[in-house]
Design a protein around this motif. Sequence first.
Motif, PDB file in Angstrom:
ATOM      1  N   UNK A   1      -1.237  -2.362  -2.212  1.00  0.00           N
ATOM      2  CA  UNK A   1       0.139  -1.780  -2.264  1.00  0.00           C
ATOM      3  C   UNK A   1       0.296  -0.913  -1.012  1.00  0.00           C
ATOM      4  N   UNK A   2       1.471   0.029  -1.189  1.00  0.00           N
ATOM      5  CA  UNK A   2       1.394   1.079  -0.090  1.00  0.00           C
ATOM      6  C   UNK A   2      -0.017   1.673   0.204  1.00  0.00           C
ATOM      7  N   UNK A   3      -0.055   1.770   1.685  1.00  0.00           N
ATOM      8  CA  UNK A   3      -1.182   2.180   2.212  1.00  0.00           C
ATOM      9  C   UNK A   3      -1.640   3.673   1.515  1.00  0.00           C
ATOM     10  N   UNK A   4      -2.667   3.675   0.837  1.00  0.00           N
ATOM     11  CA  UNK A   4      -3.132   4.880  -0.091  1.00  0.00           C
ATOM     12  C   UNK A   4      -3.940   5.616   0.920  1.00  0.00           C
TER      13      UNK A   4
END
Lengths: 337, 337
Positions: B230-233
Amino acid sequence: MTRFAMLAAGAAALTSLAAAAVAGPDARQASGAVLPPPRAEAPAPAPVLSPGEIAAQAPAADWIAIAADDLLVMDLAPGARGQARRVVIQLMPPPFAVPWVANIRTLAAAHWWDGLSVVRVQDNYVAQWGDPDGETPARARPLPPALRPTSDAPYQLRGDAPGWQRFAGLTIPRGTPAGYTAFEAGWPVAAEGTPDHAARWPVHCYGMVGVGRNLAPDRGTGAELYAVIGHAPRHLDRNIALVGRVVEGIEHLSSLPRGTGPLGFYADPAERVAIRQVRLASALPAAERPRLEYLSTDSAAFLRYAEARANRRDAFFNLPAGGADICNIPVPVRRAR
Amino acid sequence: MTRFAMLAAGAAALTSLAAAAVAGPDARQASGAVLPPPRAEAPAPAPVLSPGEIAAQAPAADWIAIAADDLLVMDLAPGARGQARRVVIQLMPPPFAVPWVANIRTLAAAHWWDGLSVVRVQDNYVAQWGDPDGETPARARPLPPALRPTSDAPYQLRGDAPGWQRFAGLTIPRGTPAGYTAFEAGWPVAAEGTPDHAARWPVHCYGMVGVGRNLAPDRGTGAELYAVIGHAPRHLDRNIALVGRVVEGIEHLSSLPRGTGPLGFYADPAERVAIRQVRLASALPAAERPRLEYLSTDSAAFLRYAEARANRRDAFFNLPAGGADICNIPVPVRRAR
């Protein structure tokens, strides 16, 4: 009048209480041994709340109900095990995306998407749905006549931004790549310019929904939509209209098989998941309407939540990051209490 | 010695040629009507290449073969239609992640993951795999004895960073939230400090693979792995070890059903996709080894590619963003030519 939620530099992060030990003078026993000094009872350090816990504990008044008229409910064909697959999309309010959102309401009221399908799923990018024959005039489904033109609709809002302040030095640093980011009425927004002459636009975070279009000058009607299912593709900001975000059921899109055609389009029509129906929640029987609420981005609780996302101090984390990009601070949404 | 690839402020973006029209004096016809002036033939403007086209056209010498010994090949159980599901992971080279990568090689050589499973898929976060019984001593699969300790292994590399330069004012702005980002030998890296006293660490972009662990002081062995889907954590940066990235087959993880248990763990063991085998590519028969190459991040072509990602000027785009975060510049990888 729109209001930006300011994520103030001075926002206090929720910190754990330090255990305080009070030592008294050494007490020598009669035998001469030294006992450890008596200590006052110290409260156990309060565990640091995770961002999710902070949101969950926000006062009820900080949660804003999403009107049924602002929810687009898309029911896909059931999954392989017969499970329902409902995708719920919160539509952006004015002043954002006005003609496109109006068109989406018109299309939903006309049941226009019923029987159409998910046409494209590209890994780390988008899932897209609409009329697979939309580009073939002989087969394309006719659009409702009442759609508004969008050729002059702005991708950016310009003009005064009352109350808009710079973010220099804040925990949430200036947006990348735009100058500034903030939350406006619950939406992630980027901005450039000065308080008197600002341009601002919604940001392509995970789950945001936008309007498919052809090359400029086409700006899309709203009949073809996509949701972001990967790292925020910020290069799309200001180049294409955003109209909302998936607030429930994103997994029914993000877990679909990827298309093997170019750009993730499905090469074989049989691969496309069918759309059973798309309705505004207000058009559903009352008992079937999703009742959802989001955490007000103007609330103190949201500020603490955002600060905690930017600086994780809950048990798993050893080193707070010192900041977060706006797309790493998803606005909490939940079933209404 | 590691070298940072500098994304220089002065990098020229690939621009389209402006069409030049040459107008001559009006030519009056004998009848008095005015003809349009003759125009010289002007070359059609060269189309602006997309980032993908720029990468594809890079010279062969700019593509670096990934050694079979640096590829971890995970074959999941076949999919519903009997299709093979192979996930190929490029392991990070020294100086990054040394003891964890060594452990992963040991585990692969011991066939340790064979028959284990994908235990967790959390939307917009991670897919994770390993021993579902790993936390239950009575049932946990014994680890190989030769694993290296990781309790003192650093999450950040410290010391001199020869050649490291500041990124102020560059097209790719300072990393969020860390001070600087750059590509080092093909990997996305963030850094803080000064050239003499820098700390640098890998970045949790989409597809990056890291090491599951318990609470500190545990740093994980490498037996439990996850991939970002997903969106870069970025909040995980410096808090957990990264060991590589998925270079092929990420969709076999990102399209899995999400777990319905807490944090996306599968509540029902029957939901877990089994791992058939995990091997280093060098341990596979030569004909079965994936042969992959990545675009050198020290090459001029990569610089142009990154600039194009940061400022899209190809046909679909109307407004270049003015920059990109490092995770919106994925390093191109392809089958070796």
